[in-house]
Structure formats: structure tokens, C-alpha cells
Motif scaffolding. Structure first.
Motif, PDB file in Angstrom:
ATOM      1  N   TRP A  43     -15.940  -9.701  20.663  1.00 35.39           N
ATOM      2  CA  TRP A  43     -15.651  -8.351  20.183  1.00 35.39           C
ATOM      3  C   TRP A  43     -14.976  -8.395  18.819  1.00 35.39           C
ATOM      4  O   TRP A  43     -14.195  -9.293  18.526  1.00 35.39           O
ATOM      5  N   SER A  44     -15.224  -7.376  18.021  1.00 37.21           N
ATOM      6  CA  SER A  44     -14.494  -7.243  16.767  1.00 37.21           C
ATOM      7  C   SER A  44     -13.233  -6.421  17.038  1.00 37.21           C
ATOM      8  O   SER A  44     -13.203  -5.586  17.951  1.00 37.21           O
ATOM      9  N   ARG A  46     -12.162  -4.133  15.241  1.00 34.98           N
ATOM     10  CA  ARG A  46     -12.501  -2.743  14.913  1.00 34.98           C
ATOM     11  C   ARG A  46     -13.126  -2.006  16.097  1.00 34.98           C
ATOM     12  O   ARG A  46     -12.757  -0.884  16.408  1.00 34.98           O
ATOM     13  N   SER A  47     -14.096  -2.631  16.770  1.00 34.00           N
ATOM     14  CA  SER A  47     -14.750  -1.960  17.890  1.00 34.00           C
ATOM     15  C   SER A  47     -13.814  -1.817  19.085  1.00 34.00           C
ATOM     16  O   SER A  47     -13.810  -0.791  19.762  1.00 34.00           O
ATOM     17  N   CYS A  48     -12.998  -2.831  19.335  1.00 32.94           N
ATOM     18  CA  CYS A  48     -12.032  -2.746  20.431  1.00 32.94           C
ATOM     19  C   CYS A  48     -11.013  -1.646  20.170  1.00 32.94           C
ATOM     20  O   CYS A  48     -10.681  -0.875  21.067  1.00 32.94           O
ATOM     21  N   ALA A  50     -11.390   1.003  18.376  1.00 36.37           N
ATOM     22  CA  ALA A  50     -12.034   2.313  18.516  1.00 36.37           C
ATOM     23  C   ALA A  50     -12.091   2.733  19.984  1.00 36.37           C
ATOM     24  O   ALA A  50     -11.761   3.886  20.323  1.00 36.37           O
ATOM     25  N   LEU A  51     -12.504   1.825  20.869  1.00 36.32           N
ATOM     26  CA  LEU A  51     -12.549   2.141  22.308  1.00 36.32           C
ATOM     27  C   LEU A  51     -11.148   2.413  22.850  1.00 36.32           C
ATOM     28  O   LEU A  51     -10.936   3.338  23.639  1.00 36.32           O
TER      29      LEU A  51
END
Length: 83
Positions: A43-44, A46-48, A50-51
Motif C-alpha cells: 500500500w502507498s 497516500r491511499s491508506c 485516504a481510506l
């Protein structure tokens, strides 16, 4: 050693990173950094984040946000297993 160390056989696409990914990781809340350290997928930050932020905005506790990340990861793993 190849450059895609942790990608395995997934549908994840290679992407170019802007900036230093470790700085983004270092700025994450400690519970989220802990989750990422044990995640099965690469995972990045950034994506983590965001979630995580979406879950907290919807009223979830930290534990519930981490559970949501677990479910998202399980769904991605199940999708990739069907390859």
C-alpha cells in the motif's frame, strides 16, 4: 534483485512517485503506520491515509478504520486470487 520487490502477481500497476514516499509514511498516525507495516500488499501511504480519513470522517473509531482497511485488503487479495 528486481525493482518490484513486493508486487508479486497482482493487478497493481507500477506508478511514478512524487517526492519521498518515506516522508508520507512518517507523517501517518501511529496506528495506521502499524497497519501498513503488517499489510500483505504494498500500500502507498497516500491511499491508506485516504481510506483512513474517509472512515474517520464517517464517524469510525481508529479500530473501525483499521478494520475497514483489513476488509479493503482482503477484497483486493480475493480479486487477485481469481487471476
Amino acid at each position: 534483485m528486481s525493482t518490484g520487490h513486493n508486487r508479486g502477481t497482482t493487478r497493481l500497476k507500477r506508478s511514478r512517485r512524487a517526492g519521498c514516499p518515506m516522508q508520507g509514511y512518517d507523517r501517518l498516525p501511529p496506528p495506521l503506520r502499524g497497519w501498513m507495516a503488517t499489510a500483505a500488499l504494498p500500500w502507498s501511504a497516500r491511499s491508506c491515509l485516504a481510506l483512513w480519513q474517509r472512515a474517520l470522517k464517517e464517524g469510525a473509531s481508529h479500530r473501525e478504520a483499521l478494520d475497514r482497511l483489513d476488509r479493503a485488503e482482503a477484497a483486493l487479495l480475493a480479486r487477485d486470487a481469481a487471476l
